[in-house]
Scaffold this motif. Structure first.
Motif, short mmCIF file in Angstrom:
data_model
loop_
_atom_site.label_atom_id
_atom_site.label_comp_id
_atom_site.label_asym_id
_atom_site.label_seq_id
_atom_site.Cartn_x
_atom_site.Cartn_y
_atom_site.Cartn_z
N HIS A 13 44.29 37.92 43.12
CA HIS A 13 45.36 38.77 43.64
C HIS A 13 44.75 40.09 44.13
N PRO A 14 45.05 40.53 45.36
CA PRO A 14 44.38 41.72 45.89
C PRO A 14 44.63 42.98 45.09
N GLY A 15 45.73 43.07 44.37
CA GLY A 15 46.00 44.26 43.58
C GLY A 15 45.67 44.12 42.12
N ARG A 16 45.19 42.92 41.71
CA ARG A 16 44.89 42.67 40.30
C ARG A 16 43.55 41.98 40.16
N CYS A 17 42.58 42.50 40.88
CA CYS A 17 41.23 41.92 40.87
C CYS A 17 40.23 43.02 40.55
N ALA A 18 39.36 42.77 39.60
CA ALA A 18 38.32 43.73 39.23
C ALA A 18 36.95 43.16 39.59
N GLU A 19 36.13 44.02 40.17
CA GLU A 19 34.74 43.66 40.44
C GLU A 19 33.92 44.06 39.23
N LEU A 20 33.09 43.17 38.74
CA LEU A 20 32.31 43.40 37.53
C LEU A 20 30.89 43.80 37.91
N LEU A 21 30.43 44.95 37.38
CA LEU A 21 29.11 45.47 37.70
C LEU A 21 28.35 45.75 36.40
N VAL A 22 27.02 45.66 36.48
CA VAL A 22 26.19 46.09 35.37
C VAL A 22 26.12 47.60 35.39
N ALA A 23 26.57 48.25 34.31
CA ALA A 23 26.63 49.70 34.27
C ALA A 23 25.25 50.30 34.49
N GLY A 24 25.21 51.32 35.36
CA GLY A 24 23.97 52.03 35.62
C GLY A 24 23.14 51.44 36.73
N THR A 25 23.46 50.19 37.18
CA THR A 25 22.67 49.56 38.24
C THR A 25 23.49 49.32 39.50
N ARG B 11 24.90 46.61 40.15
CA ARG B 11 24.71 45.21 40.53
C ARG B 11 25.98 44.42 40.23
N VAL B 12 26.58 43.82 41.27
CA VAL B 12 27.81 43.04 41.10
C VAL B 12 27.44 41.68 40.53
N VAL B 13 28.10 41.33 39.42
CA VAL B 13 27.79 40.05 38.76
C VAL B 13 28.98 39.12 38.67
N GLY B 14 30.18 39.55 39.11
CA GLY B 14 31.31 38.65 39.07
C GLY B 14 32.62 39.36 39.33
N HIS B 15 33.72 38.62 39.11
CA HIS B 15 35.06 39.16 39.35
C HIS B 15 36.01 38.60 38.29
N ALA B 16 37.07 39.34 38.05
CA ALA B 16 38.08 38.91 37.07
C ALA B 16 39.43 39.44 37.50
N GLY B 17 40.48 38.75 37.08
CA GLY B 17 41.83 39.19 37.40
C GLY B 17 42.80 38.03 37.48
N GLU B 18 43.95 38.27 38.09
CA GLU B 18 44.96 37.23 38.25
C GLU B 18 44.79 36.52 39.58
N LEU B 19 45.11 35.23 39.59
CA LEU B 19 45.00 34.44 40.82
C LEU B 19 46.06 34.88 41.83
N HIS B 20 45.72 34.71 43.11
CA HIS B 20 46.67 35.00 44.18
C HIS B 20 47.86 34.05 44.07
#
Length: 839
Positions: free
Chosen positions: A684-696, A698-707
């Motif tokens: 869902h475009p308003g309920r999607c989080a991009e997951l990054l390694v703190a301090g780097t 580096r994007v490692v994935g995504h989480a949230g509700e489905l569209h």
């Protein structure tokens, strides 16, 4: 392969008391897969006898035709008087010999027989069909026996109704066991008894006046034997013993010539084909198909031929798909009786073909035309080329014996030269492989039982038999010795593991991740790694999405799923949908596995030799040709995350649970995650989080509700939440030390702070600023409230955080905690423009 025990005893003199289950146990110990032992006629009880129909009275006035019959059953009924029977079948006449079951008998089912009143008459027994006796599925009419049988003869013995049949699942490397000859050889070796080989026949040598055959492709057909039988009685039928053996093998009797070819194939393992000689135009030719050629096979289907198809032809063109199925133009004719003269016409001259074809060519043709015939099944596993002459002779002898035919003196035998295959094996190799001592004499004896010729002492020169094309190297021979000596006799020893080795850092991390997710309430699942374009369409991935670039399989299990997955979500969501469809509405599942990412320029994998271990360079080249296979972890949630109950309402799974699952994974990997909003399919475009390694960063994935469109397309519950994380990218900096939390003996100081920020400012940025400003004394920070409304102003939101302060070496004063809190607020104000609420 079905093996009737009564037939097996013809080739191996098994002890009289040996049962089918005991034979099965011996064959299993020898390495064969005996699936079942079927007891035929186990619940059958006589009297079941031959009867002669004396009279038939047609009864009228009923919904179906009914016949009132008197049948002579000899002295089987104890009186010698004709037996009164009511029957609905109409395929018999006065004078016919039939099978009669008398009162007191029990038919398979069990179905007890008693005299009863029906249709105004007494029916003291029943005239039987094949299905009623357990002989097959034919229920169109009753069994009509040849006229030579005497009324009152025991039909149980005559029809061989009581028997045991072993059903063997023949593996591809043991094609010789698709015959009674092959299974009998295994049984003889297992019981230590001699074998009466049905292929040991006196066969006349080839001569120049046999039926003319031309082989244009000696690679595809390296042997072709042809024999001709003339003067056949077209009215001759397959005898009962032959029909019963075919029926026990689940082969339907058709006509005498066809039945004999099927019988010999089952007996010797060599597929045969019978041609009506009067319908063959000129010499027989073996060649590849030409462009545009067609052939109507025996099943009535017209087939477009490929240039790779190996054909049997005459002057008119193709008359058969070699090794697969014959053509309709030369099939054996069914006998036809002239109603006026009673004369029977049909095939009177037959050409018997016994050939050996290339296994690969036959397998490809059978698959291309979707014709998995019994002949093709044997050819593609490897048929004994030396059995062709004996099989043809056996068919000729049976035709002459049963149909009164005469074998012509001409014998055609075209054979390409075959080099002798010799394998050198150390006499102690089976000892070293099995870890026990067999001795040279045992090794030699067992190899000879297989059919090998063995010469030598410490170093053996072994020539495998013609029916074992699977024996190609010393390890194959060692396996034969070990299996015949019994796998149960191989000593059990624990392998010696070199010291100092254990799980790799990556393996330890993968285990920690699985344990952490299971501890958080998720259930692990494993899905097939195959998918198709439909899965990507359901996820709403754009045409240029990188995840649509897949590795395609040359021979997929399912044509609709020919690709290897690039994401775990399709399989995981499919599992979610199936469980919800079965009533499991509250779900939290996860999968941890690899995905496949094709290289920009795919490389061709080398083909290493099989007689030695590949070199390091070959292994490196094989690895380089593989697609990238990063390890991912994904979760999916639906329904209630916390259950409802008497204690109150529960909580529905949401995007926050998916993000928390990512944090659980990160903590298990010893990594700290940061989040920010994103717009990525299928979330869902308003309920999607991009997951990054703190301090780097580096994007490692995504989480949230489905569209919502994805939820609708995949028939999932609303607000279904998912997370997918690249574990390899998460741990790209190497293994991190995961330590348990330290327990301090000093008290904690808690300070709350509420900040007003613009609605567009992510809470994660505010938290990061507070964390940095608070310094080393900050032990933990938690967002416990988000508030919007008139009190904070339009376009604003209030974020309330609980800050926990603690020192490792002392008790903090109130001033120290307040100072740390003030520093945190100042940093947040400078970074995000936050305003302290209530200030």
């Amino acid at each position: 392969m079905r093996v009737p025990l009564s037939w097996l005893r013809e080739y191996v003199d098994l002890p009289a008391g040996v049962t089918g289950r005991e034979v099965a146990e011996k064959l299993i110990q020898a390495g064969l897969e005996v699936e079942t032992v079927e007891q035929l006629g186990g619940d059958l009880k006589g009297p079941l006898v031959v009867g002669e129909v004396l009279s038939i009275e047609e009864l009228t006035g009923f919904k179906k035709p009914i016949r009132h019959c008197f049948v002579n059953v000899g002295d089987a009924n104890g009186t010698g008087e004709p037996q009164e029977i009511v029957c609905g079948a109409r395929n018999f006449a006065v004078g016919d010999k039939v099978v009669v079951v008398l009162p007191g008998a029990v038919l398979p089912g069990p179905f007890p027989i008693a005299a009863r009143q029906t249709y105004g008459h007494t029916s003291a027994g029943m005239i039987c069909s094949a299905r009623e006796l357990g002989m097959g599925d034919d229920h169109d009419g009753i069994i009509v026996l040849p006229p030579e049988y005497v009324p009152g003869t025991d039909a149980i013995e005559l029809l061989e109704l009581v028997d045991e049949v072993l059903d063997i699942a023949v593996t591809p490397d043991r094609g010789y066991c698709l015959s009674m000859r092959g299974v009998a050889r295994e049984a003889a070796a297992a019981f230590g008894l001699p074998l009466a080989d049905p292929a040991l026949l006196d066969v006349p040598p080839a001569n120049s006046y046999g039926y003319l055959v031309k082989v244009a492709d000696p690679v595809g057909c390296d042997r072709f034997v042809a024999r001709t039988v003339v003067g056949l009685d077209p009215a001759a039928r397959s005898p009962i013993w032959l029909q019963r053996r075919l029926q026990k093998m689940h082969v339907r009797p058709i006509s005498l010539a066809v039945d004999i070819t099927n019988y010999v194939m089952l007996e010797v393992g060599q597929p045969l084909h019978a041609y009506d000689r009067n319908r063959v135009d000129g010499p027989i030719q073996v060649r590849r198909a030409e462009a545009g050629e067609k052939l109507t096979t025996l099943d009535g289907q017209q087939r477009e031929l490929s240039a790779e198809d190996l054909l049997i032809c005459d002057n008119s063109g193709p008359i058969g798909l070699a090794g697969v199925m014959g053509g309709a133009s030369t099939e054996i004719l069914d006998p036809v009786t002239d109603p006026q003269t009673g004369a029977v016409t049909g095939t009177t001259e037959v050409i018997i073909e016994a050939a050996h074809f290339d296994p690969v060519a036959i397998a490809r043709t059978a698959k291309r035309h979707k014709l998995p015939s019994e002949a093709a099944k044997r050819f593609e596993r490897g048929v004994d080329p030396e059995a062709a002459r004996a099989a043809a002779q056996r068919a000729v002898d049976l035709l002459a014996l049963i149909a009164g035919g005469t074998a012509e003196a001409g014998v055609t035998d075209i054979a390409a030269p075959h080099p002798v295959r010799t394998i050198t094996i150390a006499a102690d190799l089976p000892d070293r492989v099995a870890g026990t001592e067999y001795g040279r004499e045992t090794v030699t004896r067992r190899l000879q039982e297989v059919g090998c010729t063995v010469v030598g002492a410490d170093l053996l020169e072994v020539t495998p038999p013609s029916w074992r094309p699977d024996l190609t190297d010393p390890n194959d021979l060692a396996e034969e010795v070990i299996r015949l000596e019994g796998y149960d006799n191989v000593p059990v020893r624990m392998p010696q593991v070199p010291s100092g080795q254990g799980l790799t850092p990556a393996q330890r991390m993968h285990r920690r991740v699985g344990v952490a997710l299971a501890g958080a309430g998720y259930v692990e699942v494993n899905n097939y790694p195959f998918l198709g374009d439909a899965a990507f369409d359901a996820l709403g991935l754009a045409a240029d999405d990188e995840r649509r670039r897949t590795v395609k399989l040359v021979n997929p299990l399912n044509e609709e799923e020919p690709a290897l997955r690039t994401t775990l979500l399709p399989g995981l969501l499919g599992t979610l949908r199936r469980n919800i469809g079965r009533g499991n509405t509250d779900l939290a599942v996860f999968e941890q596995s690899i995905v496949f990412q094709p290289e920009a320029e795919p490389k061709v994998a080398p083909r290493p030799a099989v007689d030695r271990r590949p070199s390091d360079a070959e292994l490196a080249a094989l690895d380089a040709a593989l697609p990238k296979q990063p390890r991912h972890v994904a979760v999916a949630l639906a329904g209630e995350r916390l259950p409802s109950g008497w204690w109150g309402p529960g909580s529905q799974a949401s995007w926050a649970d998916a993000i928390e699952a990512a944090r659980v994974v990160a903590r298990a990997a010893g990594v700290e995650l940061a989040t920010r909003s994103a717009q990525v399919a299928p979330w869902h475009p308003g309920r999607c989080a991009e997951l990054l390694v703190a301090g780097t960063g580096r994007v490692v994935g995504h989480a949230g509700e489905l569209h919502p469109r994805v939820v609708k397309a995949m028939h999932l519950p609303e607000r279904t939440a998912v997370m997918e994380l690249d574990l390899d990218a998460l741990a790209a900096d190497g293994e991190r030390r995961v330590e348990g939390p330290a327990v301090s003996g000093f008290p904690v100081a808690t300070q709350d702070v509420a900040l007003i920020v613009d609605s567009a400012v992510p809470a994660a940025e505010v938290e990061a600023a507070l964390r940095e400003g608070a310094g080393e004394l900050l032990e933990a920070i938690r967002l416990f409230d988000v508030f919007t409304g008139e009190q904070v102003g339009e376009g604003k939101k209030s974020l309330a955080y609980a800050l926990r302060f603690r020192a490792a070496d002392r008790t903090l004063t109130a001033d120290e905690a307040s100072a740390a809190r003030a520093a945190a607020v100042d940093t947040a104000q400078q970074r995000t423009g936050a305003v302290l609420r209530g200030a």
